[in-house]
Motif scaffolding. Structure first.
Motif, PDB file in Angstrom:
ATOM      1  N   ARG A 148       0.731  -1.177   0.087  1.00  0.00           N
ATOM      2  CA  ARG A 148       0.043   0.298   0.262  1.00  0.00           C
ATOM      3  C   ARG A 148       0.789   1.165   0.090  1.00  0.00           C
ATOM      4  N   ASP A 208      -2.923  13.315  -6.783  1.00  0.00           N
ATOM      5  CA  ASP A 208      -4.281  12.741  -6.992  1.00  0.00           C
ATOM      6  C   ASP A 208      -4.572  12.799  -8.693  1.00  0.00           C
ATOM      7  N   SER A 243       2.871   8.172  -4.330  1.00  0.00           N
ATOM      8  CA  SER A 243       1.938   8.786  -5.443  1.00  0.00           C
ATOM      9  C   SER A 243       2.448  10.044  -5.550  1.00  0.00           C
ATOM     10  N   THR A 273       0.330   4.422  -2.473  1.00  0.00           N
ATOM     11  CA  THR A 273      -0.450   5.819  -2.090  1.00  0.00           C
ATOM     12  C   THR A 273       0.884   6.823  -1.351  1.00  0.00           C
ATOM     13  N   GLY A 291      -7.389   2.117  -7.457  1.00  0.00           N
ATOM     14  CA  GLY A 291      -5.985   2.770  -7.266  1.00  0.00           C
ATOM     15  C   GLY A 291      -4.760   2.101  -7.787  1.00  0.00           C
TER      16      GLY A 291
END
Lengths: 793, 274
Positions: free
Chosen positions: A120, A129, A126, A123, A141
């Motif tokens: 995970r 958005d 990243s 995220t 995602g």
């Protein structure tokens, strides 16, 4: 003079080691030892000096900075008499700073490894958005939707980068959702040759433009050598991960132009002149603004029904395109009676079934018996209606016979080849079988016939939808007086067709061969309407023209139930004499009665639903009832389809029907027929409509401009200026199928008109205000829309 | 002196000119590459990473004084202007967008902290040495505890001496109530950092107010006491200001290394996603 605390001299100053990790624990007390701690922080001091032996005497070696030699001196055994109690060394400032560095690096490394190694962690790494629609497209995602190496934890991305260098590009993943046409990655989705052509055109237009310096330099730094032939990555222009409201199509004017052969500063400085801007093809609906505005709308007879201004007929769509109002709102007030056939000369219907004239004597002379055949049909010369040809063509044998009869006048088969005579015989029985089937099984036979004749599902769907209006057709067929022994003859023919073929007579009666027929008198007669292809290669100009002429004549001026001409009577007489002369030398027991027993020429009109029969014409017609008649529109669409897909078959002659403005319903007096790519044709039933698949290079938002003009009438005419001298209607002349050869009712819009407002300071002059990069016809984006929207699509 | 000032001015002028030139070149190159549809962030990112490595190597250079790699002062000048150039590269790399995501936000914050601490350190290194010089004797930072110890011992000796040489215990009481703690360790560091002389003035005023009750011998001893107080005050000022001079590096250097770690990770991820 203030007192100084420090002394600096070679023998007085202590030696400070701030760069070492450990310092003496007594330094803070002012008495650091001279030895200092070890590198690992252990106290290693034992005494203040290390005495040396000189001539049997131990001498103190304490340095002057520490007080010099002590008074007592070393012990007799050479040990220093002043031992140093052990201390606890302390870390230096630099050591503490090193620890801080290690802590910071450790913390950073731990965080980074957690982000890279955790599934995970994507995220965490990243960069931002996604835009709202892309978020909806990838609700889980998972980076692998858009990044070829984006599956798993981020550390796996790095591994994949090293281990799989030949991975697919991100652009390919973009294109898995975004359909951008056949050349999606080429500039503007165009082929190299097209880009070269456009570039050459642009270079030739207008005066040399001022090129911004950055643009000049950038043009030399473009990645890749051939900008036209090369492909571009989607990410060259589209930058994601810039927030949910990020602008994916944000491009500067210079970025837009960097590949272009012709570069310029702005719309008013170097932009190429417009070429027929606003009018890139003839209108789909033939509406002559000049004649309407200057003649019809000023005519007292129509003035009351004339629109008060442009917005009455033209409305802007949500996408900004200006559209034409519906027929009911814009045209019906004046044109409805024309469509209903009020005041029309000639038949007000489309021939659907017919009984063509036939040279029965010659058939008999060649040993072919067609049984009962109405004599009068030879005088009317009603060729096989195109619709009937479709229904007959389901049988390959009949289809071949129809093809064989192309260009042959069936009323005079005296000069026909044996194969063509056989073809006339075969078609005649097929027609009789069709009439019998319709009489016995009703109009359901149409579906079966259509299915047999049209293997293409799209074509069959068109015919099926056209034939929804079929009520009454079977009744009319059943009640016809053209044939009386169908129920007897056709089953026998189907069971034993060989019984209807006998050895031909040794010689045909000269009188019969010489007998002129009505068909031959009319010229190039044919069993089929048109007798050949209007547009196909086999027809030829003369043949096509004559066939069209015959078709039009058949529609506009059907043969009236007038007395048969002399030729006709001769033919009838000849036929009778041939049969009576025993050329068939006695028909077999099962053979039908000779044609001489045919019924007299009938007359009159009978209506049943949307269908009507004119006995004198030997035809059953379809009568259009209103504008946008379902049967007619579908039927003409099918004709256009057949003409495109099977030009070698007799069905292509159907196109002769769709090219006449005088057809029943007067469809083609307003609706134009276009020739499209790959030999296809299309009837323009609608004026221009928003097309989700169409992505033009230039877009124009009418509502914005009309709002700016506050809805003033002059807002329309300031750009759309009527050109009264334009030969608008020539583009719609018979046989004009190319929509790009036209003359608009309006003068072309000039660049200067747009540039007067579209400056950087006023309305803006960005390239993307008017132009789209992805040009062509392609599906809107798949999968990026919410499920509810997708369901609507 | 004038020659030294001229050299300093020339150095600064050259440094600023080089910084301006490089910055303009960076902005121009970014602009042109942006127009040419290049991935400008890849270029600016690589350049930024290289500059960061170069900046951090200054610290390594200080640990390797034996290498003939130009003078430390030259390195410092390069470090300062390269750091400013890194700021320009950083803003070019951001491309007008505020980064998001934990890694990028951390990276941005670290860069901001390192840059801010560097600029703050530059300011300190340009202002504090002057204050140290004007405040009193410059002492070696590591020797301050020992010197403070020495002053404390002298002060204790003066207090005993005042009792022995006079029948009054005024100075001894003053020592016990005020000065013993004052000389016992660092005092008023914050006040010294922010140029406040109030604690020193208050203490000297208390000593001066006591003077009217003292005889001549005690007054002479009081003079020595005041002298020690001033020396202790200077030691505290030296400790405070030199501490600040050394303390900002506790922020700048660790964060620089952490920044490098995050920058390398960011670069690797970007490389994997290209």
């Amino acid at each position: 003079m203030p007192r100084r605390l420090q002394e600096f001299s070679f023998d007085r100053s202590t030696y400070d080691r701030p760069n070492q990790s450990w310092t003496c624990g007594r330094a803070a007390e002012g008495h650091p030892c001279l030895v200092g701690p070890s590198a690992r922080g252990a106290c290693q001091a034992t005494s203040e000096c290390r005495p040396v032996k000189h001539d049997d005497r131990w001498i103190c070696t304490r340095p002057p900075g520490a007080g010099g030699p002590c008074d007592g001196g070393p012990l007799p055994d050479g040990a220093c008499a002043r031992p140093i109690p052990p201390c606890t060394p302390v870390r230096s400032l630099r050591a503490w700073r090193g620890i801080a560095v290690l802590l910071a690096v450790g913390l950073a490394l731990g965080s980074v490894l957690l982000a890279l190694g955790w599934r995970r962690g994507r995220t965490m790494v990243s960069p931002g958005d996604l835009t709202t629609l892309h978020q909806r497209a990838v609700p889980d995602g998972d980076c692998a939707h858009c990044h070829p190496r984006g599956s798993g934890a981020p550390i796996e991305w790095l591994v994949a980068r090293v281990s799989e260098p030949g991975h697919a590009s991100s652009s390919e993943l973009c294109l898995s959702c975004h359909d951008l046409g056949p050349e999606p990655r080429r500039p503007h989705g165009q082929t190299s040759s097209e880009l070269h052509r456009l570039g050459a055109v642009l270079v030739q237009t207008g005066a040399p433009a001022t090129r911004p310096i950055a643009l000049r330099v950038a043009s030399r730094l473009l990645p890749g050598s051939d900008q036209v032939a090369g492909e571009r990555a989607c990410s060259s222009c589209h930058r994601e991960h810039r927030g949910s409201d990020g602008n994916l199509s944000e491009l500067s004017d210079m970025q837009c132009q960097v590949c272009h052969a012709r570069q310029f500063a702005s719309l008013d400085d170097g932009h190429p002149e417009f070429v027929r801007y606003g009018y890139d093809r003839r209108t789909r609906i033939e509406f002559d603004h000049t004649s309407h505005l200057t003649s019809h709308f000023t005519d007292p007879a129509y003035r009351a029904r004339a629109p008060e201004g442009c917005p009455v007929c033209h409305v802007a769509s949500a996408s900004g395109q200006m559209l034409t109002e519906s027929y009911e709102r814009a045209c019906m007030a004046c044109h409805d009676q024309t469509i209903r056939g009020v005041g029309r000369v000639g038949a007000d219907g489309l021939p659907f079934l017919s009984v063509p004239g036939l040279d029965v004597p010659t058939l008999e002379a060649n040993g072919y018996s067609v049984g009962e055949w109405p004599d009068g049909s030879a005088f009317v010369d009603a060729p096989i209606a195109p619709a009937m040809a479709v229904l007959l063509a389901g049988d390959p044998l009949v289809a071949a016979a129809l093809a064989s009869l192309r260009g042959v006048d069936p009323v005079d088969l005296s000069r026909a080849s044996p194969e063509q005579v056989w073809a006339a015989f075969t078609v005649a029985w097929a027609i009789k079988a069709l009439y019998l089937d319709l009489s016995q099984r009703g109009d359901h036979v149409l579906e079966d016939r259509a299915a047999a004749a049209l293997p293409d599902p799209a074509q069959r769907a068109l015919l099926d939808s056209a034939l929804r209006i079929r009520g009454g057709l079977a009744d009319l067929t059943r009640s016809t007086s053209w044939f009386h022994r169908l129920e007897d003859e056709v089953p026998r023919y189907r069971a034993h067709p060989e019984q209807f073929v006998r050895a031909p007579a040794p010689t045909a009666t000269p009188a019969a061969r010489a007998t002129p027929s009505p068909g031959s008198a009319a010229g190039s007669g044919s069993l089929l309407v048109g007798g050949g292809s209007l547009l196909g290669p086999s027809g030829g100009p003369a043949g096509g023209a004559s066939l069209l002429g015959r078709a039009a004549a058949a529609q506009t001026a059907p043969v009236a139930p007038s007395p048969a001409p002399a030729g006709g009577s001769l033919a009838a007489a000849g036929g009778a004499s041939l049969l009576g002369g025993g050329l068939l030398s006695g028909p077999p027991p099962a053979a039908p009665a000779p044609a001489a027993t045919a019924t007299p020429v009938p007359s009159g009109r009978r209506q049943s639903g949307a269908w009507f029969r004119v006995d004198a014409d030997y035809r059953i017609y379809y009568q259009p009832l209103e504008h946008a008649d379902l049967f007619l529109t579908r039927w003409y669409d099918l004709a256009a389809e057949l003409a495109a897909r099977a030009p070698e078959k007799p069905l292509d002659t159907l196109l002769a029907e769709v090219s006449s403005p005088d057809d029943p319903g007067a469809c083609f007096s307003c609706h134009s027929l276009d020739r499209r790519s790959q030999g296809r044709f299309a009837v323009n039933w609608q004026s221009r409509r928003p097309d989700m698949q169409d992505h033009p290079f230039t877009v124009f938002a009418h509502p914005v401009h009309l709002n700016a003009a506050r809805g003033a009438q002059a807002a329309c005419t300031s750009c759309h200026q009527l050109d009264e001298r334009a030969a608008y209607q020539q583009a719609f002349a018979r046989g004009q199928l190319d929509p790009e050869h036209f003359a608009s009712n309006f003068r072309s819009i000039e660049r200067a008109e747009c540039a007067s407002c579209h400056t950087r300071q006023q309305a803006g002059a960005a390239c993307t205000q008017c132009h789209q990069y992805h040009v062509g016809k392609f599906e809107p984006t798949r999968g990026a829309l919410p499920p509810a929207w997708e369901a609507k699509r | 002196m004038a020659e030294q000032v001229n050299r300093f001015a020339l150095r600064r002028t050259l440094g600023l000119a080089a910084f301006t030139g490089v910055s303009l070149a960076v902005l121009g190159a970014d602009r042109v590459l942006h127009v040419a549809l290049h991935r400008t962030q890849v270029y600016s990112g690589f350049a930024l990473l290289l500059v960061c490595v170069g900046l951090i190597s200054f610290n390594a250079r200080k640990k390797l004084p034996f290498l003939p790699l130009a003078r430390a002062s030259t390195w410092l000048q390069v470090h300062i202007y390269a750091g400013l150039t890194a700021s320009v590269l950083f803003f070019v790399h951001l491309d007008g967008h505020v980064p998001a995501g934990a890694l990028n936000v951390t990276l941005e914050c670290l860069f901001a902290a390192v840059t801010a601490s560097g600029i703050f350190g530059l300011y300190l290194s340009r202002t504090l040495p002057e204050r140290l010089t004007y405040h009193g004797e410059n002492v070696v930072f590591e020797r301050i505890p020992a010197l403070r110890q020495r002053l404390a011992a002298e002060m204790a000796g003066l207090a005993e001496k005042s009792v022995e040489e006079s029948s009054s215990s005024a100075i001894a009481d003053f020592y016990r109530t005020k000065l013993q703690a004052y000389f016992g360790g660092p005092r008023n560091l914050l006040a010294h950092t922010f140029r406040s002389t109030r604690p020193r003035a208050r203490l000297l005023a208390q000593a001066d107010a006591m003077r009217r009750y003292l005889d001549a011998a005690e007054e002479r001893i009081l003079g020595e006491v005041i002298e020690l107080v001033k020396l202790k005050d200077n030691l505290d000022a030296q400790l405070a200001l030199q501490g600040v001079l050394k303390g900002w590096l506790f922020v700048h250097i660790p964060l620089s290394y952490a920044l490098l770690v995050f920058a390398v990770a960011h670069g690797l991820i970007a490389l994997a996603m290209l």
